[in-house]
Design an enzyme around this catalytic site. Structure first.
Site, mmCIF file in Angstrom:
data_model
loop_
_atom_site.group_PDB
_atom_site.id
_atom_site.type_symbol
_atom_site.label_atom_id
_atom_site.label_comp_id
_atom_site.label_asym_id
_atom_site.label_seq_id
_atom_site.Cartn_x
_atom_site.Cartn_y
_atom_site.Cartn_z
ATOM 1 N N ASN A 123 26.700 -8.381 -7.863
ATOM 2 C CA ASN A 123 27.744 -8.375 -6.735
ATOM 3 C C ASN A 123 27.764 -7.462 -5.150
ATOM 4 O O ASN A 123 27.739 -6.395 -6.422
ATOM 5 C CB ASN A 123 29.055 -9.609 -6.526
ATOM 6 C CG ASN A 123 29.609 -8.788 -6.568
ATOM 7 O OD1 ASN A 123 30.428 -8.061 -5.455
ATOM 8 N ND2 ASN A 123 30.031 -8.472 -8.143
ATOM 9 N N ARG A 124 27.406 -6.945 -4.118
ATOM 10 C CA ARG A 124 27.609 -6.007 -3.809
ATOM 11 C C ARG A 124 29.114 -6.447 -1.989
ATOM 12 O O ARG A 124 28.929 -6.594 -1.424
ATOM 13 C CB ARG A 124 26.693 -5.266 -2.972
ATOM 14 C CG ARG A 124 25.995 -6.041 -2.234
ATOM 15 C CD ARG A 124 24.578 -5.600 -1.539
ATOM 16 N NE ARG A 124 23.765 -6.144 -0.614
ATOM 17 C CZ ARG A 124 24.197 -6.048 0.647
ATOM 18 N NH1 ARG A 124 25.175 -5.459 0.930
ATOM 19 N NH2 ARG A 124 23.288 -6.550 1.412
ATOM 20 N N PHE A 127 34.819 -5.938 -1.089
ATOM 21 C CA PHE A 127 36.587 -6.802 -1.054
ATOM 22 C C PHE A 127 36.519 -7.730 -0.110
ATOM 23 O O PHE A 127 37.554 -7.111 1.185
ATOM 24 C CB PHE A 127 37.279 -5.219 -1.286
ATOM 25 C CG PHE A 127 36.701 -4.381 -2.040
ATOM 26 C CD1 PHE A 127 36.659 -5.138 -3.422
ATOM 27 C CD2 PHE A 127 37.816 -2.788 -2.194
ATOM 28 C CE1 PHE A 127 36.873 -4.042 -4.587
ATOM 29 C CE2 PHE A 127 38.571 -2.569 -3.514
ATOM 30 C CZ PHE A 127 38.421 -2.733 -4.860
ATOM 31 N N SER A 191 35.857 -1.034 -8.358
ATOM 32 C CA SER A 191 34.079 -1.517 -7.837
ATOM 33 C C SER A 191 33.383 -0.433 -7.637
ATOM 34 O O SER A 191 33.118 0.065 -6.683
ATOM 35 C CB SER A 191 34.795 -1.525 -6.500
ATOM 36 O OG SER A 191 33.355 -2.974 -6.149
ATOM 37 N N ASN A 193 31.212 -1.333 -5.208
ATOM 38 C CA ASN A 193 30.590 -1.424 -3.928
ATOM 39 C C ASN A 193 31.575 -1.415 -2.524
ATOM 40 O O ASN A 193 31.492 -1.922 -1.372
ATOM 41 C CB ASN A 193 30.893 -3.405 -3.509
ATOM 42 C CG ASN A 193 30.034 -3.782 -4.459
ATOM 43 O OD1 ASN A 193 28.638 -3.260 -4.815
ATOM 44 N ND2 ASN A 193 30.681 -4.455 -5.693
ATOM 45 N N THR A 194 32.180 -0.151 -2.033
ATOM 46 C CA THR A 194 33.325 0.216 -1.380
ATOM 47 C C THR A 194 33.041 1.894 -1.690
ATOM 48 O O THR A 194 32.755 2.533 -3.013
ATOM 49 C CB THR A 194 34.395 0.062 -1.493
ATOM 50 O OG1 THR A 194 35.176 -1.073 -1.542
ATOM 51 C CG2 THR A 194 35.486 1.023 -0.079
ATOM 52 N N LYS A 229 41.885 -0.569 -13.383
ATOM 53 C CA LYS A 229 40.675 -1.356 -14.249
ATOM 54 C C LYS A 229 38.692 0.104 -14.025
ATOM 55 O O LYS A 229 39.578 0.637 -12.658
ATOM 56 C CB LYS A 229 40.460 -2.078 -13.279
ATOM 57 C CG LYS A 229 39.473 -3.048 -13.416
ATOM 58 C CD LYS A 229 39.301 -4.888 -12.763
ATOM 59 C CE LYS A 229 37.742 -5.307 -13.281
ATOM 60 N NZ LYS A 229 37.793 -6.859 -12.869
ATOM 61 N N ASN A 258 34.596 -3.107 -14.954
ATOM 62 C CA ASN A 258 34.240 -3.504 -14.084
ATOM 63 C C ASN A 258 32.998 -4.357 -14.175
ATOM 64 O O ASN A 258 32.378 -3.727 -15.249
ATOM 65 C CB ASN A 258 34.769 -2.910 -12.964
ATOM 66 C CG ASN A 258 35.206 -3.474 -11.509
ATOM 67 O OD1 ASN A 258 34.448 -4.283 -11.389
ATOM 68 N ND2 ASN A 258 36.283 -2.975 -10.986
ATOM 69 N N THR A 259 32.147 -4.379 -12.942
ATOM 70 C CA THR A 259 30.847 -4.453 -13.348
ATOM 71 C C THR A 259 30.680 -2.772 -13.812
ATOM 72 O O THR A 259 30.954 -1.612 -12.997
ATOM 73 C CB THR A 259 29.858 -4.884 -11.724
ATOM 74 O OG1 THR A 259 30.990 -4.097 -10.627
ATOM 75 C CG2 THR A 259 31.224 -6.280 -11.708
ATOM 76 N N GLY A 308 30.695 -9.657 -19.716
ATOM 77 C CA GLY A 308 30.087 -10.402 -20.812
ATOM 78 C C GLY A 308 30.080 -11.441 -21.642
ATOM 79 O O GLY A 308 29.635 -11.241 -21.816
#
Length: 349
Positions: A123-124, A127, A191, A193-194, A229, A258-259, A308
């Site tokens: 995922n991207r 937020f 994350s 993605n930011t 996190k 996190n991812t 996972g």
């Protein structure tokens, strides 16, 4: 509610093929919308005899009582619209968000991808959420109903438009709006993605952010437990340093992890995809990081293991590595609404 959960599992067997033919984000949004509609009418309260409420499964941590150690990870319910439905599914705690101080649309689509051959997701999202003001209104209404039986966590992220040097104040603004409505609060600095968010995973930044949030937190009649996190891609030394910095600044614990941005070894073709990898491929690294941090920080801090967990063996591995609590995300996408009780039964046996 156990009967209802069994019914939901049977329905899942028929609906899963249809949902997996849809675009991943459309399937996610449709499912959450249905759960949100259900949550408007039902409480999701479970009786003491339910498998998810059995006394022997309870965990007491952070001054909170968790009916069982399996929780919903942040990301599935970004705007806290389906909390009652998650409660009905049997979760021992629920974490909503990620919530940012300002509303934001997130990254351009497509931004959520399934990798069935790997039992994974990429995922991207970025937020995407309605912002802290909207979340506060929703959480206030939720609290007014007084039907939550499990701890509610709120995951906070940095608004994309906020410069990195103003990150601490951005987190503080979010906390001031929603912190008092949460049972615990998570500071998400991991994350992928930011842009620039993971750069906050440095000792000085972690310290600055947590100390800034602790101002309004300590003014509450009951200060909320704070957790940070972290990403699984941190070098071991950096992860330990960040963990210790968070604890030294007053955090109660950590969420690991996190991812991941590492896509090596996947069976699926990920050409053109970017973002964070979750699901089975990150179990080993996220669990190793959990074990490493537990050894470094000792037995007292609360550690939440996530990453996972696709079966009871994965959940057991997190607990064996030092987790007090475990969260799931991708496993729920692939296994459906009966997954939590499947984990609890497997862990008991």
């Amino acid at each position: 509610m156990t009967t209802s959960a069994g019914h939901a599992s049977r329905v899942w067997r028929f609906t899963r093929p249809f949902l997996f033919r849809l675009d991943a984000e459309r399937a996610h949004d449709s499912t959450v919308a249905l759960l949100a509609l259900w949550s408007r009418w039902f409480s999701g309260r479970l009786g003491a005899g339910d498998l998810a409420r059995a006394p022997g499964r309870a965990v007491d941590a952070m001054g909170l009582h968790f009916p069982n150690p399996i929780g919903l990870a942040a990301g599935l319910d970004k705007d806290a619209v389906a909390v009652h439905a998650w409660q009905a599914l049997g979760f021992g705690f629920i974490e909503v968000g990620t919530i940012t101080a300002l509303p934001q649309l997130g990254n351009s689509k497509p931004r959520l991808f399934r990798l069935p051959a790997d039992e994974a997701l990429i995922n991207r999202m970025g937020f995407n959420n309605a912002g802290a003001d909207a979340a506060a209104i929703r959480l206030e209404r939720l609290r007014e109903r007084e039907i939550l039986q499990v701890p509610l966590g709120v995951n906070l992220g940095k608004s994309k438009v906020t410069p990195a040097e103003e990150a601490a104040d951005d987190y503080r603004r979010s906390f001031e709006r929603v912190g008092h409505l949460a049972d615990y609060v998570v500071v998400n600095i991991s994350s992928p993605n930011t842009p620039g968010l993971r750069d906050l995973q440095r000792v000085e930044e972690v310290t600055r952010i947590i100390e800034t949030i602790q101002g309004p937190n300590q003014r509450l009649a009951r200060p909320r437990p704070l957790l940070v996190k972290l990403a699984p891609d941190l070098a071991d030394e950096d992860a330990i340093e960040c963990a210790c910095a968070a604890l030294d600044a007053g955090c109660t614990g950590l969420i690991l992890s996190n991812t991941s941005i590492r896509f090596e070894g996947l069976r699926s073709n990920t050409e053109g995809m970017s973002g964070g990898l979750s699901g089975r491929p990150i179990l080993e690294r996220s669990t190793a990081l959990l074990r490493l941090v537990r050894q470094a920080v000792g037995p007292s801090p609360v550690l939440v293991g996530v990453g996972g967990v696709m079966d009871s063996a994965g959940a057991a591995a997190k607990l064996a590595a030092g987790a007090d609590l475990v969260q799931i995300y991708s496993g729920l996408i692939y296994r459906g609404p009966g997954f939590l009780r499947e984990l609890l039964r497997g862990m008991a046996s």
